[in-house]
Design an enzyme around this catalytic site. Structure first.
Site, mmCIF file in Angstrom:
data_model
loop_
_atom_site.group_PDB
_atom_site.id
_atom_site.type_symbol
_atom_site.label_atom_id
_atom_site.label_comp_id
_atom_site.label_asym_id
_atom_site.label_seq_id
_atom_site.Cartn_x
_atom_site.Cartn_y
_atom_site.Cartn_z
ATOM 1 N N GLU A 41 7.733 -86.775 -70.198
ATOM 2 C CA GLU A 41 8.727 -87.865 -69.960
ATOM 3 C C GLU A 41 9.498 -87.398 -68.560
ATOM 4 O OE1 GLU A 41 9.888 -91.103 -70.936
ATOM 5 O OE2 GLU A 41 11.304 -90.490 -69.395
ATOM 6 N N ASN A 120 14.372 -92.062 -69.929
ATOM 7 C CA ASN A 120 14.708 -91.175 -70.990
ATOM 8 C C ASN A 120 13.865 -91.024 -72.144
ATOM 9 O OD1 ASN A 120 15.961 -93.671 -71.475
ATOM 10 N ND2 ASN A 120 15.635 -93.154 -73.582
ATOM 11 N N THR A 129 17.176 -104.196 -78.685
ATOM 12 C CA THR A 129 17.786 -104.821 -79.646
ATOM 13 C C THR A 129 16.983 -104.730 -81.244
ATOM 14 O OG1 THR A 129 18.523 -106.388 -78.229
ATOM 15 C CG2 THR A 129 18.674 -107.234 -80.162
ATOM 16 N N ALA A 131 14.074 -106.459 -81.832
ATOM 17 C CA ALA A 131 13.556 -107.822 -82.609
ATOM 18 C C ALA A 131 12.012 -107.460 -82.622
ATOM 19 C CB ALA A 131 14.010 -108.972 -81.917
ATOM 20 N N HIS A 440 11.438 -108.059 -70.767
ATOM 21 C CA HIS A 440 10.194 -107.993 -71.269
ATOM 22 C C HIS A 440 9.082 -108.333 -70.177
ATOM 23 C CE1 HIS A 440 12.387 -109.628 -74.990
ATOM 24 N NE2 HIS A 440 12.491 -108.480 -74.896
ATOM 25 N N THR A 486 7.390 -105.925 -77.846
ATOM 26 C CA THR A 486 6.951 -104.683 -78.193
ATOM 27 C C THR A 486 6.175 -104.397 -79.513
ATOM 28 O OG1 THR A 486 9.168 -103.985 -77.262
ATOM 29 C CG2 THR A 486 8.095 -102.350 -78.330
HETATM 30 P P1 FAD Z 1 9.387 -97.580 -72.105
HETATM 31 O O1 FAD Z 1 10.148 -97.957 -73.436
HETATM 32 O O2 FAD Z 1 10.133 -98.413 -71.013
HETATM 33 O O3 FAD Z 1 9.235 -96.443 -71.824
HETATM 34 C C1 FAD Z 1 8.684 -95.837 -70.528
HETATM 35 C C2 FAD Z 1 9.004 -94.455 -70.285
HETATM 36 O O4 FAD Z 1 7.979 -93.739 -69.431
HETATM 37 C C3 FAD Z 1 10.199 -94.411 -69.911
HETATM 38 O O5 FAD Z 1 11.111 -93.224 -70.796
HETATM 39 C C4 FAD Z 1 10.234 -93.672 -68.391
HETATM 40 O O6 FAD Z 1 11.296 -92.753 -68.126
HETATM 41 C C5 FAD Z 1 8.672 -92.936 -68.610
HETATM 42 N N1 FAD Z 1 7.836 -92.865 -67.342
HETATM 43 C C6 FAD Z 1 7.677 -93.616 -66.581
HETATM 44 N N2 FAD Z 1 6.835 -93.159 -65.574
HETATM 45 C C7 FAD Z 1 7.038 -92.152 -65.593
HETATM 46 C C8 FAD Z 1 6.250 -90.991 -65.015
HETATM 47 N N3 FAD Z 1 5.352 -91.174 -63.835
HETATM 48 N N4 FAD Z 1 6.087 -89.731 -65.614
HETATM 49 C C9 FAD Z 1 6.779 -89.433 -66.732
HETATM 50 N N5 FAD Z 1 7.354 -90.562 -67.597
HETATM 51 C C10 FAD Z 1 7.485 -91.743 -66.908
HETATM 52 N N6 FAD Z 1 11.907 -105.473 -76.760
HETATM 53 C C11 FAD Z 1 11.511 -106.136 -77.885
HETATM 54 O O7 FAD Z 1 10.454 -106.285 -78.313
HETATM 55 N N7 FAD Z 1 12.455 -106.729 -78.746
HETATM 56 C C12 FAD Z 1 13.708 -106.503 -78.538
HETATM 57 O O8 FAD Z 1 14.654 -106.872 -79.310
HETATM 58 C C13 FAD Z 1 14.077 -105.870 -77.286
HETATM 59 N N8 FAD Z 1 15.310 -105.843 -76.985
HETATM 60 C C14 FAD Z 1 15.729 -105.213 -75.780
HETATM 61 C C15 FAD Z 1 16.889 -104.731 -75.444
HETATM 62 C C16 FAD Z 1 17.556 -103.902 -74.462
HETATM 63 C C17 FAD Z 1 18.991 -103.741 -74.064
HETATM 64 C C18 FAD Z 1 16.591 -103.257 -73.665
HETATM 65 C C19 FAD Z 1 16.745 -102.487 -72.743
HETATM 66 C C20 FAD Z 1 15.125 -103.541 -74.012
HETATM 67 C C21 FAD Z 1 14.878 -104.363 -75.014
HETATM 68 N N9 FAD Z 1 13.333 -104.646 -75.389
HETATM 69 C C22 FAD Z 1 13.013 -105.413 -76.624
HETATM 70 C C23 FAD Z 1 12.336 -104.156 -74.481
HETATM 71 C C24 FAD Z 1 11.740 -102.806 -75.166
HETATM 72 O O9 FAD Z 1 12.648 -102.058 -75.282
HETATM 73 C C25 FAD Z 1 10.289 -102.502 -74.301
HETATM 74 O O10 FAD Z 1 9.648 -103.549 -74.528
HETATM 75 C C26 FAD Z 1 9.857 -101.175 -74.867
HETATM 76 O O11 FAD Z 1 10.723 -100.261 -74.898
HETATM 77 C C27 FAD Z 1 8.781 -100.990 -74.235
HETATM 78 O O12 FAD Z 1 7.948 -99.791 -74.362
HETATM 79 P P2 FAD Z 1 7.274 -98.740 -73.599
HETATM 80 O O13 FAD Z 1 6.597 -97.613 -74.265
HETATM 81 O O14 FAD Z 1 5.974 -99.659 -72.988
HETATM 82 O O15 FAD Z 1 7.959 -98.248 -72.375
#
Ligand code: FAD
Length: 519
Positions: A41, A120, A129, A131, A440, A486
């Protein structure tokens, strides 16, 4: 190459630590317990257990510090708690996220002015959030026969409940008024209902928000063959003989760049940075970065009148939260919006001093619209410019179509109708948030049934051109969803992880029996 805190080789290298990458770690820990897994990460660890939601941090100053630490290495910017506050046209990020500094809009295009990311341990799910509605109608991925079982698994991994806000004041009233306005002619799955949320209440009544810590669970944390390395930027996926062979990692704490060999690589770096890493690795399928879609979002606020202050007060303390989807108005193909209805402990806008707010009586309505998908909506990469991590700079090309504008107009009418059905509108008119506000982002590493140039990966999330390389995250979703994505992207991760686990279990079994035969 300098000495390294990383192993020389692992079975599976996982990039990112958001909920989708964490789903790979969890399923692999459960189904292929002999497999070694290293998770990398780029951001720091900001909560405990690693990946926990920052809202669970009770101390306000520590929570604010965790949010700031998630906002990347670029110049910091003011953040804003309520999505409605960005309606003034300011480019402001939500706490724990940061915006693209440039390349978010080009002349003649709408662009995505508030495209955001988090860096992070736990990714955006340390700030979300939570949902977790299920996709319906055309939101569903028709070529996945096991989608419902996968969604069940995703519910389990994320700890989804529908009971966290059942004691919230007036939630029954809000439900009944919305149902009277919406449910006629809808089948049960599409009727107004409590929002499924990755949130539960502790014995003492406090809310606990699921983050990647919950997705990983004890099965991952107690797995002796699992390691999480924070502050580790994966710069390149290594490919040998056409197959994924490992990763090249920059140690942002200890320094140096290191190569870690791996039988499988999973990239879960979010819908903007997963295609960035593939691009930086020279893996550039035609559909990479294309079909980018965000959910246009309309917001509106209304107020319940004639409700008793005593009832609001008695169940208020901690029963609601600043941002929580309490009631769900599901998407339908005919009404292609997803409704997230929030009741607030306090008004998001100042009201007159002699007009005290009954807790739970301010209702924030949000409608998310499904995008009209276009191949040209895309995140592209600039080989001559770099982002604040030194990776190829992101360039977003994004436009709403006539159909999108028509759907947005319908959403505006619908949200006012719903607002009036629930109470007395506070806003004069609904506001459309700038593109990117939904947080999203989907489609950029999309899944397809066949390798026909229109997709990046197979139904198991394996990149068509590179066996052993898997992509994770909302970018994998091929449909235009309006619901929060998500849960769906975690469900897709369960499928991909299942494939790796089955292959690894076979391989580990074979090497075991080889070892026994040579003894
Ligand atoms: P992420 O959670 O974005 O994680 C990706 C990680 O990869 C990051 O930590 C990043 O630093 C790391 N990374 C990227 N590139 C590299 C690299 N080259 N090397 C090492 N690390 C790397 N979704 C919902 O479905 N329902 C909700 O209610 C909702 N509410 C939200 C409210 C807020 C305020 C926010 C900010 C987001 C919300 N979301 C919601 C979106 C949801 O958080 C994301 O859809 C979800 O976290 C995506 O998961 P992920 O694992 O794909 O990516």
């Amino acid at each position: 190459m300098s000495s390294s805190r990383y192993p020389a080789s692992v079975d599976v290298a996982v990039v990112g630590s958001g909920p989708t990458a964490s789903a790979y770690a969890r399923i692999l820990s459960e189904r292929a317990p002999g497999a070694s897994i290293a998770m990398f990460e780029v951001g720091p660890t900001v909560s405990s257990p690693p990946g926990a939601h920052v809202k669970n941090i009770e101390d306000e100053a520590r929570r604010a510090a965790a949010q700031r630490a998630s906002e990347g290495p670029g110049p910091g910017a003011e953040t804003v708690n309520s999505p409605g506050a960005v309606k003034s046209g300011e480019r402001r990020a939500r706490p724990g996220t940061y915006l693209l500094q440039d390349g978010y809009a080009f002349p003649g295009e709408d662009g995505m002015p508030v495209a955001a990311m988090s860096s992070n341990v736990g990714g955006m799910a340390a700030h979300w959030t939570a949902a977790c509605p299920r996709p319906g109608g055309k939101e569903r991925i028709g070529f996945l026969p096991d989608l419902d079982q996968l969604l069940d698994e995703a519910d389990r991994l994320l700890g989804v409940t529908t009971s966290a806000f059942e004691a919230a004041p007036f939630s029954g009233l809000v439900h009944d008024r919305l149902a009277a306005a919406v449910d006629d002619g809808r089948s049960p799955a599409f009727r107004v209902q409590p929002m499924p949320l990755a949130v539960h209440r502790r014995g003492d009544g406090r809310l606990v928000w699921s983050g990647s810590d919950v997705v990983m669970g004890p099965a991952t944390r107690e797995n002796q063959r699992f390691d999480l390395f924070d502050e580790s930027l994966v710069r390149r996926v290594l490919v040998e003989g056409g197959r994924a062979a490992g990763v090249e990692v920059e140690d942002r704490r200890g320094g140096g760049t290191h190569r870690i060999a791996a039988r499988y690589v999973v990239v879960g770096g979010d819908a903007l940075r997963t295609p960035q890493l593939l691009w930086a690795s020279g893996i550039r399928p035609e559909a990479l970065g294309r079909y980018l879609n965000d959910q246009a979002q309309v917001v509106f606020a209304t107020r319940l009148r004639g409700v008793s202050a005593e009832e609001g007060q008695s169940s208020a303390d901690g029963a609601l939260s600043e941002q929580s989807g309490v009631t769900w108005v599901p998407y339908t193909d005919e009404m292609p919006f997803h409704g997230q209805i929030m009741q607030l402990d306090a008004s998001p806008i100042p009201l007159a001093d002699d007009d005290p707010v009954v807790p739970g009586s301010i209702v924030g309505l949000g409608l998310f619209c499904a995008k009209d998908l276009q191949r040209d909506d895309r995140v592209a990469f600039d080989d001559t410019a770099v982002d604040s991590y030194g990776m190829p700079a992101l360039r977003i090309h994004y436009s709403l179509t006539d159909k999108d504008r028509e759907v947005l107009e319908r959403a505006k009418e619908e949200i006012v109708r719903l607002g009036r059905a629930v109470g007395e509108p506070i806003d004069e008119r609904p506001f459309v948030l700038p593109p990117g506000a939904s947080l999203h982002y989907q489609g950029t590493t999309r899944m397809g049934q066949y390798d026909d140039g229109g997709s990046v990966c197979s139904p198991d999330s394996e990149v068509w051109q590179v066996p052993g390389l898997f992509v994770a995250g909302n970018g994998v979703i091929p449909t235009a969803t309006a619901c929060n994505p998500t849960l769906t992207s975690v469900a897709l991760a369960v499928r991909g992880a299942g494939k790796i686990a089955a292959e690894l279990a076979d391989a580990l079994l074979m090497s075991d029996s080889d070892n026994r035969m040579t003894k």
